[in-house]
Write an enzyme that holds these catalytic residues in place. Structure first.
Site: not given
Ligand code: CP
Length: 293
Positions: A101, A128, A131, A210, A250, A278
């Site tokens: 990330r 992402h 997701q 989002d 998400c 997920r």
């Molecule tokens: N949806 C998502 O990526 O959550 P986090 O940022 O908690 O990983």
């Protein structure tokens, strides 16, 4: 279908058949704890906070019999000037895959260019994709089909929208996104862009939003909250949607900002299933890219 050794940086890295294969395998792996990845390790390099992504990858690896290792940049020589390339070269000698990330998609691509093991996008500002896989699995679980489903997106045109639209367009779904001016997704994202939230919501099978202040946008928070105020996913929009429509997000959610609490915690909310998925899609992805099916 052989996905062994593949990177997953963007939805478009996989063919439509490969994406469907990940979804089908994720369904098969729900509740399955066969130690397919015994002796394997996954490096988790997270430059930003995460609850779902980091923990679901960790649990996925544990359920597959392997081991996750959290690699904090601040605890590696990266923080003292060792290059990303050299770090990727060395990690490739120790772990079997890396999930990363980092806000910069170019930086993720740099990791992938040098690493000789699968690299998985755990969120960049560009995409992402994990997701999106979980989102589509949730739609299929709850609606029972993908073909012909209308997804209505309301709010900021984020990286989550980009990945979802790319995946949805490959699987016969329509995405209508209502974003205020200045919050459009990148040109070329396969969706219909509108300004009126009601247009996105009308007859939609799925309503999605989002957060309004994503990672790295804290400095412009007040302006963003003002600009997005009329793009809240609330019961008024849900009333315009098709019978049996589901709401998705998400997470993390900010009830009262991008989504109202009554929708977040309603019977129409598929948000908690979405978070659970997920785990299932990432289990499938890890088993497939590590050739342990
Ligand atoms: N949806 C998502 O990526 O959550 P986090 O940022 O908690 O990983």
């Amino acid at each position: 279908m052989n996905l062994k050794g593949r990177d997953f940086l963007r939805v478009d890295d996989f063919s439509t058949d490969e994406l469907l294969h990940v979804l089908d395998f994720a369904t098969k792996l729900k509740g399955d704890r066969t130690p397919r990845l015994a002796g394997h390790t996954l490096g988790l390099v997270f430059a930003q906070p995460s609850t779902r992504t980091r923990i679901s990858f960790s649990v996925a690896m544990a359920q597959l019999g392997g081991m996750p290792i959290t690699l904090q940049a601040s605890e590696m020589q990266l923080s003292r000037g060792e290059s990303l390339g050299d770090t990727a070269r060395v990690l490739s000698r120790y772990v079997d895959a890396i999930a990363i990330r980092t806000l910069s998609h170019a930086e993720l691509e740099e990791w992938a260019e040098v690493a000789t093991i699968p690299v998985i996008n755990a969120l960049t500002q560009g995409e992402h994709p994990c997701q999106a896989l979980a989102d589509v699995l949730t739609i299929r679980d709850r609606i029972g089909r993908l073909e012909g489903v209308k997804i209505g997106w309301v709010g900021d045109g984020t990286n989550v929208l980009v990945s979802l639209a790319r995946l949805a367009s490959r699987l016969g779904m329509e995405v209508v996104a209502a974003c205020p001016e200045g919050y459009d997704p990148p040109v070329g994202t396969p969706l219909t862009l509108v300004r009126d939230p009601a247009e996105a919501a009308r007859d939609a099978n799925v309503l999605v939003t989002d957060i309004w202040v994503s990672l790295g946008q804290e400095a412009t928070k007040e302006q963003r909250l003002r600009d997005l105020e009329s793009y809240r996913l609330d019961s008024t929009l849900l009333d315009l949607a098709a019978d049996g429509a589901i709401a998705m997000h998400c997470l993390p959610a900010h009830p009262g900002e991008e989504i109202s609490a009554d929708v977040l915690y309603s019977e129409n909310s598929a948000i908690w299933d979405e978070a659970e998925n997920r785990l299932h899609v990432q289990k499938a992805l890890l088993a497939l890219v590590l050739g342990a099916v």
